[in-house]
Design a protein around this motif. Structure first.
Motif, short mmCIF file in Angstrom:
data_model
loop_
_atom_site.label_atom_id
_atom_site.label_comp_id
_atom_site.label_asym_id
_atom_site.label_seq_id
_atom_site.Cartn_x
_atom_site.Cartn_y
_atom_site.Cartn_z
N ARG A 306 44.12 27.59 38.06
CA ARG A 306 42.93 27.12 38.79
C ARG A 306 42.61 28.01 39.99
N VAL A 307 43.63 28.48 40.68
CA VAL A 307 43.40 29.40 41.80
C VAL A 307 42.69 30.65 41.29
N ALA A 308 43.19 31.21 40.20
CA ALA A 308 42.59 32.42 39.65
C ALA A 308 41.15 32.16 39.18
N LYS A 309 40.91 31.01 38.54
CA LYS A 309 39.55 30.69 38.08
C LYS A 309 38.58 30.61 39.24
N TYR A 310 38.99 29.99 40.35
CA TYR A 310 38.11 29.89 41.51
C TYR A 310 37.84 31.26 42.11
N ILE A 311 38.87 32.08 42.22
CA ILE A 311 38.68 33.43 42.75
C ILE A 311 37.66 34.18 41.90
N ALA A 312 37.83 34.12 40.60
CA ALA A 312 36.92 34.83 39.70
C ALA A 312 35.50 34.31 39.84
N SER A 313 35.33 33.00 39.95
CA SER A 313 33.98 32.43 40.04
C SER A 313 33.31 32.79 41.35
N TYR A 314 34.10 32.98 42.41
CA TYR A 314 33.50 33.28 43.72
C TYR A 314 33.08 34.74 43.86
N MET A 315 33.44 35.56 42.90
CA MET A 315 32.90 36.92 42.90
C MET A 315 31.39 36.89 42.70
N VAL A 316 30.90 35.84 42.04
CA VAL A 316 29.47 35.67 41.82
C VAL A 316 28.72 35.50 43.14
N ALA A 317 29.38 34.93 44.15
CA ALA A 317 28.74 34.65 45.43
C ALA A 317 28.63 35.87 46.32
N LEU A 318 29.27 36.99 45.93
CA LEU A 318 29.33 38.17 46.78
C LEU A 318 28.61 39.35 46.13
N ASP A 319 28.04 40.20 46.96
CA ASP A 319 27.44 41.44 46.47
C ASP A 319 28.50 42.50 46.20
N GLU A 320 29.57 42.43 46.95
CA GLU A 320 30.72 43.31 46.76
C GLU A 320 31.94 42.58 47.28
N LEU A 321 33.12 43.04 46.88
CA LEU A 321 34.35 42.37 47.30
C LEU A 321 35.32 43.40 47.86
N ASP A 322 35.65 43.24 49.14
CA ASP A 322 36.59 44.16 49.79
C ASP A 322 38.04 43.81 49.49
N ALA A 323 38.35 42.50 49.45
CA ALA A 323 39.74 42.10 49.22
C ALA A 323 39.83 40.61 48.95
N ILE A 324 40.88 40.22 48.26
CA ILE A 324 41.32 38.83 48.16
C ILE A 324 42.39 38.65 49.22
N VAL A 325 42.31 37.57 49.99
CA VAL A 325 43.23 37.36 51.10
C VAL A 325 43.99 36.05 50.90
N PHE A 326 45.30 36.14 50.72
CA PHE A 326 46.14 34.95 50.58
C PHE A 326 46.66 34.52 51.95
#
Length: 397
Positions: A306-326
């Protein structure tokens, strides 16, 4: 450190956490916890200069006020009381009314109390703690810092539910989001590590603890987050179910369950605890999984998936992605959780740096993916420092 000490208070229904924070450096001079309020064994414990101490409260009476009063004596004994410039209070729910830190007065306190219907387990307890602190420190300015404030920048397409308009207009039913101080802090720290201005930084912040949420941060602002109208929504957590079909609630009520029984199951008996049948603690889940426990293995798999699914889905909300931050207790310390999440994200090019992942634990920040691949990093959160800085900034303003 004089003239920059802020007393940070987080008042719960049966507990009261406190920390004396240097708002400039973020150092904690004193930390403590009052717990078991309402019970005969209520107490206050604290840590100062590496030394731990505790004090039993009276068996009856207002334990929040007793804890604050004992804190006042402790600050006097340690010679720290005169150096405190302000008090900052963590408040879970600010609704749509509060989008930033505010100085507490009678009107603000009344509005926080009025928002209790949106956070019945939290806001009433905050009000009790605030009143106790005002009584004990009437000469100090006091500020409210809201968990929901950072998410007030979300667009309507992210915060509105597909429900009749009147439910939003009449009752304020919408996505609010929580853990705002944590998402805000680690997004700022990520910008520093990336060498970018905060207002040009795009990250997905992943706060994993007993409560867990994910936030899409575009150009330094929250544009979507996984918790919703309440903290039950989104990820599977220690004892909360996270997202589920609302028809399940209707089904259980038709089976004769009471509303209280349903809420107990969704918030106190679900998550890691419910799936594993063992514990709500991720450390116990990992240990049991490695020992071959099937329920613990399933709980681990549901959580990381579920964590991975949410991360993947939130890429849609961004124009670019600098990093995933835990971040958060699990996000900062659980190597197996981070490793498994990155495996799920391999389609996007993420590749774990095993050495970096092993090193970024127990208070250490760092990048946990291989060079020349999309970046994931670990940044320890410091919500108390956010509350202290926000309070001091408003005081000086």
């Amino acid at each position: 450190m004089r003239h920059s000490l802020v007393l940070v208070i987080n008042s719960g229904s049966s507990s009261l956490k406190f920390a004396l924070i240097d708002a400039v450096s973020g150092d904690a001079r004193l930390t403590g916890l009052g717990e078991c309020f309402g019970l005969s064994d209520a107490s206050v414990s604290w840590k100062y200069d590496g030394e731990k101490s505790s004090f039993a409260l009276e068996a009856t009476g207002n334990h929040h006020q007793q804890a604050i009063d004992r804190l006042v004596l402790l600050l006097d004994e340690l010679g720290l009381k005169q150096d405190i410039i302000a008090i900052g209070h963590r408040v879970v729910h600010g609704g749509e009314r509060f989008s930033e830190t505010v100085k507490i007065d009678d009107q603000v306190l009344a509005e926080i109390e009025a928002l209790s219907e949106l956070a019945p387990l939290h806001n009433p307890a905050h009000v009790i703690g605030i009143r106790a602190a005002i009584s004990a420190f009437p000469y100090l300015p006091q500020y409210a810092v809201f968990d929901t404030a950072f998410h007030q920048s979300m667009p309507a397409k992210a915060y509105r539910y597909a429900l009749p308009e009147k439910l939003y207009q009449d009752f304020g039913i919408r996505r609010y989001g929580f853990h705002g101080t944590s998402h805000f802090f680690v997004s700022l720290e990520a910008a520093k590590l990336l060498g970018k201005p905060a207002e040009k930084t795009n990250v997905i912040t992943v706060h994993l603890g007993n409560g867990a949420s994910i936030c899409a941060v575009r150009n330094g602002q929250s544009v979507d987050t996984s918790m919703g109208f309440t903290p039950t929504a989104g990820l599977m957590m220690g004892t909360r179910c996270g997202d589920l079909d609302p028809g399940i609630v209707d089904f259980l009520i038709n089976k004769g369950w009471s509303q209280a029984e349903v809420q107990q199951a969704l918030n106190k008996e679900a998550g890691f605890l419910g799936v594993s049948g063992l514990t709500s603690d991720c450390r116990g889940i990992v240990e049991a999984m490695e020992a071959g426990h099937a329920g613990a293995k399933l709980a681990f798999e549901i959580f990381t998936y579920r964590v991975a699914k949410y991360i993947a889905s939130y890429m849609v909300a961004l124009d670019e992605l600098d990093a995933i931050v835990f971040t958060g207790g699990i996000g900062e310390n659980s190597l197996p959780v981070r490793s498994e999440v990155l495996k799920y994200l391999k389609i996007f090019g993420y590749r774990e740096d095993a050495t970096g992942n092993a090193n970024a634990r127990f208070g250490e920040k760092g990048v946990i993916t291989k060079p020349n691949t999309p970046m994931a990093m670990v940044i320890p959160t410091n919500e108390e420092w956010v509350i202290a800085r926000e309070s001091m900034a408003l005081l000086h303003a």
